[in-house]
Motif scaffolding. Structure first.
Motif, short mmCIF file in Angstrom:
data_model
loop_
_atom_site.label_atom_id
_atom_site.label_comp_id
_atom_site.label_asym_id
_atom_site.label_seq_id
_atom_site.Cartn_x
_atom_site.Cartn_y
_atom_site.Cartn_z
N ARG A 83 0.81 -1.22 0.00
CA ARG A 83 0.00 0.00 0.00
C ARG A 83 0.85 1.27 0.00
O ARG A 83 0.42 2.32 -0.48
CB ARG A 83 -0.94 0.01 1.21
N GLY A 84 2.09 1.16 0.48
CA GLY A 84 2.95 2.34 0.55
C GLY A 84 4.01 2.43 -0.54
O GLY A 84 4.82 3.35 -0.54
N PHE A 85 4.01 1.47 -1.49
CA PHE A 85 5.07 1.46 -2.51
C PHE A 85 4.51 1.14 -3.90
O PHE A 85 3.73 0.21 -4.08
CB PHE A 85 6.14 0.42 -2.18
N LEU A 86 4.98 1.92 -4.87
CA LEU A 86 4.71 1.67 -6.28
C LEU A 86 6.07 1.55 -6.94
O LEU A 86 6.86 2.50 -6.92
CB LEU A 86 3.92 2.84 -6.88
N ILE A 87 6.37 0.40 -7.51
CA ILE A 87 7.73 0.16 -8.00
C ILE A 87 7.77 -0.11 -9.50
O ILE A 87 6.83 -0.64 -10.09
CB ILE A 87 8.39 -1.03 -7.26
#
Length: 253
Positions: free
Chosen positions: A204-208
């Motif tokens: 939920r806290g990371f887009l990679i």
């Protein structure tokens, strides 16, 4: 966002000629172009560069004043590449045979302008600027994303982004191969929609960036990016990551 132009030329008449050529180009172009600095030496130019700005254009005399601390335009370009890997560099020289040195210094020049009475300097400057304009137009439509970095709207090459993380206070942290940026007035949910073909929301806290993944743990609980950053993977995202497993370098226990 204005495209900033930097000029290093120790010969006053030729320096003025380049400046005037750029000003003339602006008269018939809708492009936002700013002459940010005009210098006679390499160290003066380097000290004046806004290193937060992207897509700078540099006109560099190869042979600057001999008494200057940095009198070699190739050395100036080499230093520029340390913080601006995508800037457009145009060399100005009386010796066209020096062009091969761009490979030795690994600075990827856009073009060379030869100091010769037979050469129309203004025409050559305009050709260079037109080339940059065309290249940036292509990038703007297919390979970049524009985001609010606080003081301005900044263009990022999508493939250069490693990951984007959420912070406290509704501010995102965008990490590129070179540095970190604070992103305002944006959400991971919205960016996930925009970047869905190349990025994965592993937590939920990371887009990679999927191309930045170098290792995946055997239980798929975390992954490691090319800069060494370890990113957690939420339980509900592990099945999606497994489908991409074959594309990555290795799986670690």
């Amino acid at each position: 966002m204005a495209i900033k132009v930097y000029i290093a030329e120790d010969h006053l008449e030729q320096r003025n000629q380049i400046v005037q050529s750029i000003k003339n180009y602006r008269l018939f172009s809708d492009w936002e172009l700013e002459i940010a600095s005009v210098a006679a030496s390499g160290e003066e130019l380097l000290a004046s560069i806004d290193r937060e700005n992207q897509w700078n254009i540099y006109f560099l005399d190869i042979n600057l004043a001999a008494e200057a601390e940095i009198s070699n335009g190739f050395v100036v370009a080499q230093e520029i590449r340390n913080f601006d890997p995508f800037g457009f560099i145009v060399f100005i020289t009386v010796r066209s045979e020096l062009s091969f040195l761009t490979f030795q210094y690994r600075v990827q020049a856009l073009d060379f302008i030869i100091k010769d009475p037979a050469v129309n300097i203004q025409e050559r400057v305009h050709t260079c600027l037109k080339t940059v304009e065309q290249r940036l137009s292509v990038l703007d439509t297919s390979q970049t994303i524009k985001l609010n970095t606080g003081n301005e709207i900044t263009s990022f090459i999508i493939e250069d982004i490693l990951y984007i993380a959420s912070n406290k206070g509704h501010i995102l942290s965008l990490h590129t191969k070179q540095k970190e940026y604070q992103i305002y007035q944006e959400t991971l949910n919205h960016l996930e929609e925009q970047l869905e073909e190349r990025f994965i929301r592993c937590h939920r806290g990371f887009l990679i960036n999927t191309k930045a993944i170098r290792h995946i743990s055997r239980d798929f609980s975390n992954l490691i990016l090319e800069d060494g950053t370890t990113v957690p993977v939420s339980v509900r995202k592990r099945s999606a990551l497994k489908t991409l497993q074959s594309k990555y370098v290795s799986i670690r226990s």
